[in-house]
Design a protein around this motif. Structure first.
Motif, PDB file in Angstrom:
ATOM      1  N   MET A   1       0.815  -1.190   0.000  1.00 29.61           N
ATOM      2  CA  MET A   1       0.000   0.000   0.000  1.00 29.61           C
ATOM      3  C   MET A   1       0.854   1.246   0.000  1.00 29.61           C
ATOM      4  O   MET A   1       2.047   1.193   0.251  1.00 29.61           O
ATOM      5  N   ILE A   2       0.143   2.320  -0.246  1.00 35.36           N
ATOM      6  CA  ILE A   2       0.835   3.594  -0.291  1.00 35.36           C
ATOM      7  C   ILE A   2       1.015   4.107   1.125  1.00 35.36           C
ATOM      8  O   ILE A   2       0.086   4.103   1.941  1.00 35.36           O
ATOM      9  N   LYS A   3       2.237   4.543   1.374  1.00 37.34           N
ATOM     10  CA  LYS A   3       2.554   5.077   2.689  1.00 37.34           C
ATOM     11  C   LYS A   3       2.027   6.508   2.790  1.00 37.34           C
ATOM     12  O   LYS A   3       2.119   7.286   1.849  1.00 37.34           O
ATOM     13  N   PHE A   4       1.460   6.870   3.939  1.00 30.54           N
ATOM     14  CA  PHE A   4       0.919   8.210   4.163  1.00 30.54           C
ATOM     15  C   PHE A   4       2.066   9.203   4.313  1.00 30.54           C
ATOM     16  O   PHE A   4       2.937   9.030   5.166  1.00 30.54           O
ATOM     17  N   ASN A   5       2.044  10.227   3.470  1.00 30.95           N
ATOM     18  CA  ASN A   5       3.081  11.253   3.512  1.00 30.95           C
ATOM     19  C   ASN A   5       2.466  12.523   4.104  1.00 30.95           C
ATOM     20  O   ASN A   5       1.599  13.152   3.485  1.00 30.95           O
ATOM     21  N   SER A   6       2.896  12.902   5.288  1.00 29.72           N
ATOM     22  CA  SER A   6       2.306  14.058   5.967  1.00 29.72           C
ATOM     23  C   SER A   6       2.640  15.370   5.250  1.00 29.72           C
ATOM     24  O   SER A   6       1.834  16.309   5.270  1.00 29.72           O
ATOM     25  N   THR A   7       3.789  15.457   4.624  1.00 25.80           N
ATOM     26  CA  THR A   7       4.168  16.665   3.898  1.00 25.80           C
ATOM     27  C   THR A   7       3.248  16.894   2.710  1.00 25.80           C
ATOM     28  O   THR A   7       2.765  17.998   2.472  1.00 25.80           O
ATOM     29  N   LEU A   8       2.958  15.838   1.977  1.00 25.38           N
ATOM     30  CA  LEU A   8       2.054  15.944   0.833  1.00 25.38           C
ATOM     31  C   LEU A   8       0.641  16.306   1.288  1.00 25.38           C
ATOM     32  O   LEU A   8      -0.031  17.131   0.650  1.00 25.38           O
ATOM     33  N   ALA A   9       0.189  15.746   2.375  1.00 20.83           N
ATOM     34  CA  ALA A   9      -1.143  16.057   2.910  1.00 20.83           C
ATOM     35  C   ALA A   9      -1.208  17.532   3.325  1.00 20.83           C
ATOM     36  O   ALA A   9      -2.211  18.218   3.069  1.00 20.83           O
ATOM     37  N   PHE A  10      -0.165  18.033   3.960  1.00 20.20           N
ATOM     38  CA  PHE A  10      -0.130  19.422   4.385  1.00 20.20           C
ATOM     39  C   PHE A  10      -0.151  20.356   3.176  1.00 20.20           C
ATOM     40  O   PHE A  10      -0.862  21.366   3.166  1.00 20.20           O
ATOM     41  N   ILE A  11       0.584  20.035   2.129  1.00 15.98           N
ATOM     42  CA  ILE A  11       0.622  20.863   0.918  1.00 15.98           C
ATOM     43  C   ILE A  11      -0.745  20.879   0.245  1.00 15.98           C
ATOM     44  O   ILE A  11      -1.235  21.938  -0.166  1.00 15.98           O
ATOM     45  N   LEU A  12      -1.385  19.728   0.120  1.00 20.10           N
ATOM     46  CA  LEU A  12      -2.711  19.665  -0.484  1.00 20.10           C
ATOM     47  C   LEU A  12      -3.738  20.436   0.347  1.00 20.10           C
ATOM     48  O   LEU A  12      -4.594  21.151  -0.203  1.00 20.10           O
ATOM     49  N   LEU A  13      -3.672  20.305   1.654  1.00 20.00           N
ATOM     50  CA  LEU A  13      -4.566  21.058   2.540  1.00 20.00           C
ATOM     51  C   LEU A  13      -4.330  22.557   2.398  1.00 20.00           C
ATOM     52  O   LEU A  13      -5.285  23.343   2.332  1.00 20.00           O
ATOM     53  N   PHE A  14      -3.091  22.956   2.311  1.00 20.73           N
ATOM     54  CA  PHE A  14      -2.756  24.370   2.152  1.00 20.73           C
ATOM     55  C   PHE A  14      -3.295  24.911   0.826  1.00 20.73           C
ATOM     56  O   PHE A  14      -3.849  26.009   0.774  1.00 20.73           O
ATOM     57  N   ILE A  15      -3.176  24.144  -0.249  1.00 18.50           N
ATOM     58  CA  ILE A  15      -3.680  24.567  -1.553  1.00 18.50           C
ATOM     59  C   ILE A  15      -5.201  24.693  -1.525  1.00 18.50           C
ATOM     60  O   ILE A  15      -5.769  25.661  -2.037  1.00 18.50           O
ATOM     61  N   VAL A  16      -5.877  23.754  -0.918  1.00 19.09           N
ATOM     62  CA  VAL A  16      -7.345  23.799  -0.833  1.00 19.09           C
ATOM     63  C   VAL A  16      -7.794  25.003  -0.012  1.00 19.09           C
ATOM     64  O   VAL A  16      -8.723  25.718  -0.403  1.00 19.09           O
ATOM     65  N   VAL A  17      -7.155  25.256   1.110  1.00 16.78           N
ATOM     66  CA  VAL A  17      -7.513  26.406   1.954  1.00 16.78           C
ATOM     67  C   VAL A  17      -7.243  27.706   1.213  1.00 16.78           C
ATOM     68  O   VAL A  17      -8.048  28.644   1.257  1.00 16.78           O
ATOM     69  N   THR A  18      -6.142  27.802   0.503  1.00 16.04           N
ATOM     70  CA  THR A  18      -5.800  29.017  -0.240  1.00 16.04           C
ATOM     71  C   THR A  18      -6.809  29.296  -1.352  1.00 16.04           C
ATOM     72  O   THR A  18      -7.288  30.425  -1.516  1.00 16.04           O
ATOM     73  N   ILE A  19      -7.135  28.287  -2.112  1.00 13.44           N
ATOM     74  CA  ILE A  19      -8.096  28.466  -3.208  1.00 13.44           C
ATOM     75  C   ILE A  19      -9.476  28.811  -2.661  1.00 13.44           C
ATOM     76  O   ILE A  19     -10.154  29.708  -3.169  1.00 13.44           O
TER      77      ILE A  19
END
Length: 110
Positions: A1-19
């Protein structure tokens, strides 16, 4: 399975909040602008043509008067020194930018 990457999750969350914050602020600005301009409408007549028509009517009856600069300066001097005891006569040769007889901030010699 795919390992959870906290950095990628934070970046995606930041992009969603910004938009989403950009969309919310854009809609709020549009709403405020719409409310501010709701009562305003375009003029029914072109103002340039209306002014030209008025100018043509009045220009045939009136003539432009050119007022000498010295007369304007005398009137300004009289208004500025209204509270003074005596109004200073304006002569183009007496005007200076630095010197004054009474150590006051003045551009006109007495």
């Amino acid at each position: 399975m795919i390992k959870f990457n906290s950095t990628l999750a934070f970046i995606l969350l930041f992009i969603v909040v910004t938009i989403s914050s950009g969309i919310v602020s854009g809609l709020k600005g549009y709403t405020l602008g719409y409310e501010a301009l709701k009562e305003i409408s375009q003029p029914e007549v072109k103002p340039g043509q209306k002014q030209l028509a008025a100018a043509n009517d009045s220009s045939s009856n009136q003539q432009t008067v050119i007022v000498p600069e010295a007369e304007i300066l005398q009137q300004v001097n009289a208004v500025m020194n209204r509270d003074s005891d005596a109004v200073i006569p304006l002569d183009g040769e007496k005007a200076s930018s630095q010197s004054s007889n009474n150590n006051e901030d003045s551009f006109i010699e007495r």
